[in-house]
Design an enzyme around this catalytic site. Structure first.
Site, PDB file in Angstrom:
ATOM      1  N   GLY A   1       0.846  -1.181   0.000  1.00  0.00           N
ATOM      2  CA  GLY A   1       0.000   0.000   0.000  1.00  0.00           C
ATOM      3  C   GLY A   1       0.887   1.239   0.000  1.00  0.00           C
ATOM      4  O   GLY A   1       2.001   1.196   0.520  1.00  0.00           O
TER       5      GLY A   1
ATOM      6  N   GLN B   1       3.051   9.950   1.181  1.00  0.00           N
ATOM      7  CA  GLN B   1       4.347   9.251   1.307  1.00  0.00           C
ATOM      8  C   GLN B   1       5.298   9.544   0.159  1.00  0.00           C
ATOM      9  O   GLN B   1       6.473   9.179   0.222  1.00  0.00           O
ATOM     10  CB  GLN B   1       4.122   7.739   1.416  1.00  0.00           C
ATOM     11  CG  GLN B   1       3.407   7.340   2.701  1.00  0.00           C
ATOM     12  CD  GLN B   1       3.244   5.835   2.782  1.00  0.00           C
ATOM     13  OE1 GLN B   1       2.300   5.285   2.223  1.00  0.00           O
ATOM     14  NE2 GLN B   1       4.164   5.177   3.451  1.00  0.00           N
TER      15      GLN B   1
ATOM     16  N   CYS C   1       5.396   0.062   7.776  1.00  0.00           N
ATOM     17  CA  CYS C   1       5.078   1.200   6.922  1.00  0.00           C
ATOM     18  C   CYS C   1       6.341   1.612   6.178  1.00  0.00           C
ATOM     19  O   CYS C   1       7.411   1.684   6.778  1.00  0.00           O
ATOM     20  CB  CYS C   1       4.571   2.353   7.784  1.00  0.00           C
ATOM     21  SG  CYS C   1       4.144   3.818   6.836  1.00  0.00           S
ATOM     22  N   LEU C   2       6.220   1.887   4.882  1.00  0.00           N
ATOM     23  CA  LEU C   2       7.397   2.265   4.089  1.00  0.00           C
ATOM     24  C   LEU C   2       8.021   3.567   4.588  1.00  0.00           C
ATOM     25  O   LEU C   2       9.200   3.805   4.369  1.00  0.00           O
ATOM     26  CB  LEU C   2       7.012   2.402   2.610  1.00  0.00           C
ATOM     27  CG  LEU C   2       6.561   1.116   1.907  1.00  0.00           C
ATOM     28  CD1 LEU C   2       6.150   1.414   0.465  1.00  0.00           C
ATOM     29  CD2 LEU C   2       7.645   0.047   1.940  1.00  0.00           C
TER      30      LEU C   2
ATOM     31  N   HIS D   1      -5.011   1.268   7.089  1.00  0.00           N
ATOM     32  CA  HIS D   1      -3.658   1.818   7.250  1.00  0.00           C
ATOM     33  C   HIS D   1      -3.417   2.966   6.260  1.00  0.00           C
ATOM     34  O   HIS D   1      -2.921   4.027   6.640  1.00  0.00           O
ATOM     35  CB  HIS D   1      -2.619   0.694   7.062  1.00  0.00           C
ATOM     36  CG  HIS D   1      -1.196   1.154   7.164  1.00  0.00           C
ATOM     37  ND1 HIS D   1      -0.361   0.753   8.176  1.00  0.00           N
ATOM     38  CD2 HIS D   1      -0.457   1.980   6.359  1.00  0.00           C
ATOM     39  CE1 HIS D   1       0.831   1.333   8.002  1.00  0.00           C
ATOM     40  NE2 HIS D   1       0.796   2.064   6.901  1.00  0.00           N
TER      41      HIS D   1
ATOM     42  N   HIS E   1      -3.133   7.350   6.557  1.00  0.00           N
ATOM     43  CA  HIS E   1      -2.103   8.232   5.993  1.00  0.00           C
ATOM     44  C   HIS E   1      -2.710   9.532   5.465  1.00  0.00           C
ATOM     45  O   HIS E   1      -2.141  10.604   5.679  1.00  0.00           O
ATOM     46  CB  HIS E   1      -1.369   7.534   4.838  1.00  0.00           C
ATOM     47  CG  HIS E   1      -0.200   6.720   5.274  1.00  0.00           C
ATOM     48  ND1 HIS E   1       0.869   7.253   5.944  1.00  0.00           N
ATOM     49  CD2 HIS E   1       0.083   5.401   5.128  1.00  0.00           C
ATOM     50  CE1 HIS E   1       1.760   6.301   6.195  1.00  0.00           C
ATOM     51  NE2 HIS E   1       1.301   5.165   5.711  1.00  0.00           N
TER      52      HIS E   1
HETATM   53 NI    NI Z   1       2.163   3.253   5.823  1.00  0.00          NI
END
Ligand code: NI
Length: 189
Positions: free
Chosen positions: A44, A49, A101-102, A143, A147
């Protein structure tokens, strides 16, 4: 195009993202988001991000389907973009899962979330959709939805757990973290 992924500590991850004007051509942006997510082996990715404060996220659970983990069943068509989503309802029994999470590399913690969600969103062709998801799909959406609300999975941790992570989080903000993908760290000198 693969974007660098914005690290914890960047204000863009803490803003409530803005709605996208209806009819905007998002083809290139969505393609780039898939490419960025796949490059980082994510399932995701939300627009903040990659530094864009807009209400858009992509998911791809199809990569999980190859494993035969029970929690990852039925993922074969779960690759899509959610534009201007509205989380209508969360219901069912809360369950725990270790999330990552990235934007917060190399940290995984148990998060409790309700099992079922209903969500309204636009797809890539600006068709309005209303759908229900459960299990792992619901979790991925929850999730990513967080964000665009400026929320991160570590916000659900106890104050003690958060204190224990503080050093690692500071390292991440400074870019002092090992990843297989390009990052943009807010406090990197
Ligand atoms: Ni994340």
């Amino acid at each position: 195009m693969v974007y660098p992924i914005v690290m914890y500590g960047d204000p863009v991850l803490r803003q409530r993202a803005k709605d996208i004007e209806q009819g905007t051509d998002l083809t290139q942006l969505i393609e780039d988001m898939y490419e960025t997510m796949h490059n980082a082996q994510g399932i995701g990715l939300a627009a903040p991000q990659i530094g864009k404060g807009v209400r858009l996220f992509v998911v791809d659970g199809t990569v999980l389907d190859k494993d035969d983990d029970e929690a990852e069943e039925g993922m074969e068509n779960f690759k899509k973009a959610f534009i201007n989503p509205v989380l209508l309802e969360e219901l069912g029994t809360p369950w725990d899962f270790e999330e990552g999470c990235l934007s917060i590399p190399n940290i995984r913690e148990k998060v409790s979330r309700k099992d079922i969600i209903r969500i309204r969103y636009y797809d890539e062709q600006w068709n309005l959709k209303e759908e229900e998801y459960d299990g792992m799909k619901a979790r991925i959406i929850q999730h990513e939805y967080d964000h665009i609300e400026g929320k991160l999975f570590i916000d659900y941790l106890t104050p003690l757990k958060k204190r224990l992570l503080k050093g690692k989080l500071n390292d991440i903000s400074r870019g002092d973290v090992k990843t297989e993908y390009r990052i943009l760290a807010p406090l990197r000198k």
